[in-house]
Design a protein around this motif. Structure first.
Motif, PDB file in Angstrom:
ATOM      1  N   VAL A  91       0.880  -1.177   0.000  1.00  0.00           N
ATOM      2  CA  VAL A  91       0.000   0.000   0.000  1.00  0.00           C
ATOM      3  C   VAL A  91       0.919   1.228   0.000  1.00  0.00           C
ATOM      4  CG1 VAL A  91      -2.037   1.079   1.027  1.00  0.00           C
ATOM      5  CG2 VAL A  91      -1.587  -1.341   1.442  1.00  0.00           C
ATOM      6  N   PRO A  92       1.589   1.462  -1.146  1.00  0.00           N
ATOM      7  CA  PRO A  92       2.602   2.529  -1.150  1.00  0.00           C
ATOM      8  C   PRO A  92       2.030   3.905  -0.818  1.00  0.00           C
ATOM      9  CG  PRO A  92       2.519   1.384  -3.286  1.00  0.00           C
ATOM     10  CD  PRO A  92       1.504   0.748  -2.417  1.00  0.00           C
ATOM     11  N   SER A 171      -9.377  -1.722   5.789  1.00  0.00           N
ATOM     12  CA  SER A 171      -8.719  -2.582   4.806  1.00  0.00           C
ATOM     13  C   SER A 171      -8.409  -1.773   3.557  1.00  0.00           C
ATOM     14  CB  SER A 171      -9.612  -3.763   4.433  1.00  0.00           C
ATOM     15  OG  SER A 171      -9.800  -4.587   5.565  1.00  0.00           O
ATOM     16  N   PHE A 172      -7.118  -1.673   3.245  1.00  0.00           N
ATOM     17  CA  PHE A 172      -6.681  -0.969   2.036  1.00  0.00           C
ATOM     18  C   PHE A 172      -6.432  -1.999   0.935  1.00  0.00           C
ATOM     19  CE2 PHE A 172      -5.201   1.716   5.545  1.00  0.00           C
ATOM     20  CZ  PHE A 172      -5.668   2.962   5.161  1.00  0.00           C
ATOM     21  N   PRO A 173      -6.933  -1.747  -0.286  1.00  0.00           N
ATOM     22  CA  PRO A 173      -6.589  -2.652  -1.383  1.00  0.00           C
ATOM     23  C   PRO A 173      -5.096  -2.546  -1.696  1.00  0.00           C
ATOM     24  CG  PRO A 173      -8.228  -1.009  -2.069  1.00  0.00           C
ATOM     25  CD  PRO A 173      -7.774  -0.622  -0.708  1.00  0.00           C
ATOM     26  N   ALA A 174      -4.447  -3.696  -1.905  1.00  0.00           N
ATOM     27  CA  ALA A 174      -3.038  -3.678  -2.296  1.00  0.00           C
ATOM     28  C   ALA A 174      -2.921  -3.091  -3.699  1.00  0.00           C
ATOM     29  CB  ALA A 174      -2.470  -5.089  -2.258  1.00  0.00           C
ATOM     30  N   ALA A 175      -1.777  -2.465  -3.972  1.00  0.00           N
ATOM     31  CA  ALA A 175      -1.563  -1.859  -5.283  1.00  0.00           C
ATOM     32  C   ALA A 175      -1.564  -2.938  -6.364  1.00  0.00           C
ATOM     33  CB  ALA A 175      -0.243  -1.107  -5.293  1.00  0.00           C
ATOM     34  N   ALA A 176      -2.198  -2.639  -7.502  1.00  0.00           N
ATOM     35  CA  ALA A 176      -2.193  -3.552  -8.645  1.00  0.00           C
ATOM     36  C   ALA A 176      -0.922  -3.303  -9.460  1.00  0.00           C
ATOM     37  CB  ALA A 176      -3.432  -3.314  -9.507  1.00  0.00           C
TER      38      ALA A 176
END
Lengths: 275, 177
Positions: A91-92, A171-176
């Motif tokens: 999660v940059p 909950s943060f979506p992980a970077a695609a």
């Protein structure tokens, strides 16, 4: 500058926390996590809750976990912990934004979820949550519900949380692959609340989302953002203005920030991702 | 930070017993919930090296280490420090054996009235522990959590930069002072 007396309870589990919140709802019970926003409010007696429900004795709330393409940050995870936890590497945007939150001494105690629940219009993390499409997990004696970050903020220092609800994790979506990110703000001094700031995600297909803070009563999100539309967006989105920075100046700031951070995020996306 | 023990519902006129370690020494305080860690240290444990400026989390005077992390002790309730290891400026060094940061502050005349010094020392101690290789150019931003009303920032930054080059590794030995 001393807090008025309050009743205090420090439960050891989530069911006990929500039971205390339900019991204390009539006495304006407040959750105490990091306390970096609540304690000044108490010290200045801007608020006088009857009961503080301290959630720091609940071990489950202190975890950062990765599951199903999301990174879940519990309610007592400190901002400094979130910055350095290996789990947040994907999660940059969160890691880019955290150094801008207050000072190191604040981040050592302040929590990610606390910043969301406090909902200061000039805070960084609500905009990050909205930009990424984070999901907030909320629990009470009545059950559990999930709230999209974009539906969570209802105004200055106001969310859709009910008085008996606990924000237990975000909950943060992980970077695609190919996602690029940008983040910047302008404040009068390092660590002050921002006069204007932006969080940006640019996808590999050229699509971009911008979330602005410090410019309205809550984060302002712009899907399908592009350079050419920045001036028109700024004219519409910016409604905040005060003696420190008028509306016109904030519009100027946000337009410049959007253009710069869109460029940075897009370049990073073309480069293969992150920033 | 360490996990505190649960506490049952405690009324406004009741007190909470908290066990913590201060500068390596076990301590116990029994206080109303609203008493901050800063007030507990100063008024109940006699450790007046921790200064109080604004009492609402702006000035950084009251910075101490809680389990090695710099925190503002005016924004932490004393009862929340249950189980924690607190380090105050008294635990950093002594006149006979000052901490390298204290020596550097002396060499660089990094204190004028001295009121902010404990806050800067504890903040800098945490900074150099967590980022030992910090670039000198990043020091002003990293030290911005403590205010110096004499505005002696240049000497303070110079002292921390000096200490970062010469300081011994590890946390302060907390059983002194």
């Amino acid at each position: 500058m001393k807090a008025a007396p309050f009743a205090y309870v420090r439960p050891g589990s989530v069911p006990d926390v929500v039971a205390e919140l339900a019991a204390g709802a009539g006495e304006d019970a407040k959750i105490l996590a990091g306390g970096q926003s609540l304690m000044p409010v108490l010290a200045m007696r801007l608020g006088r809750p009857g009961v503080l429900v301290d959630i720091n004795a609940v071990p489950d709330l202190g975890a950062v976990t990765v599951a199903g393409g999301t990174v879940r940050v519990g309610a007592t995870v400190r901002q400094r912990e979130a910055q350095s936890a290996p789990e947040t590497e994907n999660v940059p945007l969160l890691r880019m934004s955290l150094p801008w939150v207050g000072h190191r001494e604040i981040r050592g105690r302040g929590t990610v979820c606390g910043s969301l629940a406090h909902a200061d219009p000039a805070a960084e993390l609500p905009a990050v949550a909205c930009c990424l499409g984070a999901t907030l997990s909320v629990v009470s004696v009545r059950g559990h519900r999930e709230i999209a970050a974009r539906d969570f903020f209802a105004g200055p220092l106001t969310t859709v949380l009910e008085p008996d609800e606990l924000l237990q994790a975000v909950s943060f979506p992980a970077a695609a692959p190919g996602d690029g990110f940008g983040f910047a703000e302008v404040a009068r001094r390092h660590g002050d609340f921002a006069l204007a700031g932006v969080a940006v995600r640019a996808g590999p297909g050229g699509e971009a989302t911008v979330a602005c803070f410090g410019v309205a009563d809550r984060p302002v999100v712009w899907d399908g953002a592009d350079r050419a539309g920045a001036a028109d967006f700024a004219a519409e989105a910016v409604t905040a203005g005060d003696a420190q920075a008028g509306t016109g100046y904030r519009r100027h700031l946000i337009r410049q920030l959007i253009v710069a951070e869109l460029d940075r995020a897009t370049a990073a996306s073309l480069d293969g991702g992150e920033s | 930070m360490s996990t505190p023990r649960p506490v049952p519902l405690t009324g406004t006129d009741e007190r909470i017993t908290t066990r913590l370690t201060v500068n390596g020494v076990p301590a116990e305080v029994t206080l109303p919930a609203r008493v901050t860690l800063a007030d507990a240290l100063r008024d109940h444990l006699g450790l007046t090296g921790t200064h109080l400026g604004c009492e609402h989390g702006v000035c950084g005077m009251c910075t101490v280490l809680a389990d090695g992390t710099a925190v503002r002790s005016c924004l932490l309730l004393a009862c929340q420090a249950d189980g924690a290891a607190i380090t105050t400026v008294e635990g950093l060094g002594s006149p006979a054996d000052p901490h390298p940061l204290q020596e550097a502050f002396g060499r660089h005349h990094a204190l004028q009235c001295g009121f902010c010094t404990p806050g800067f020392l504890m903040s800098a101690c945490d900074l150099l522990d967590s980022q030992p290789d910090i670039d000198a150019g990043d020091l002003p931003a990293e030290l911005s959590g403590v205010l110096c009303r004499c505005t002696g920032y240049r000497n303070i930054v110079a002292a921390v930069a000096d200490a970062s080059r010469s300081r011994r590794p590890g946390r302060p030995e907390t059983d002194r002072g």
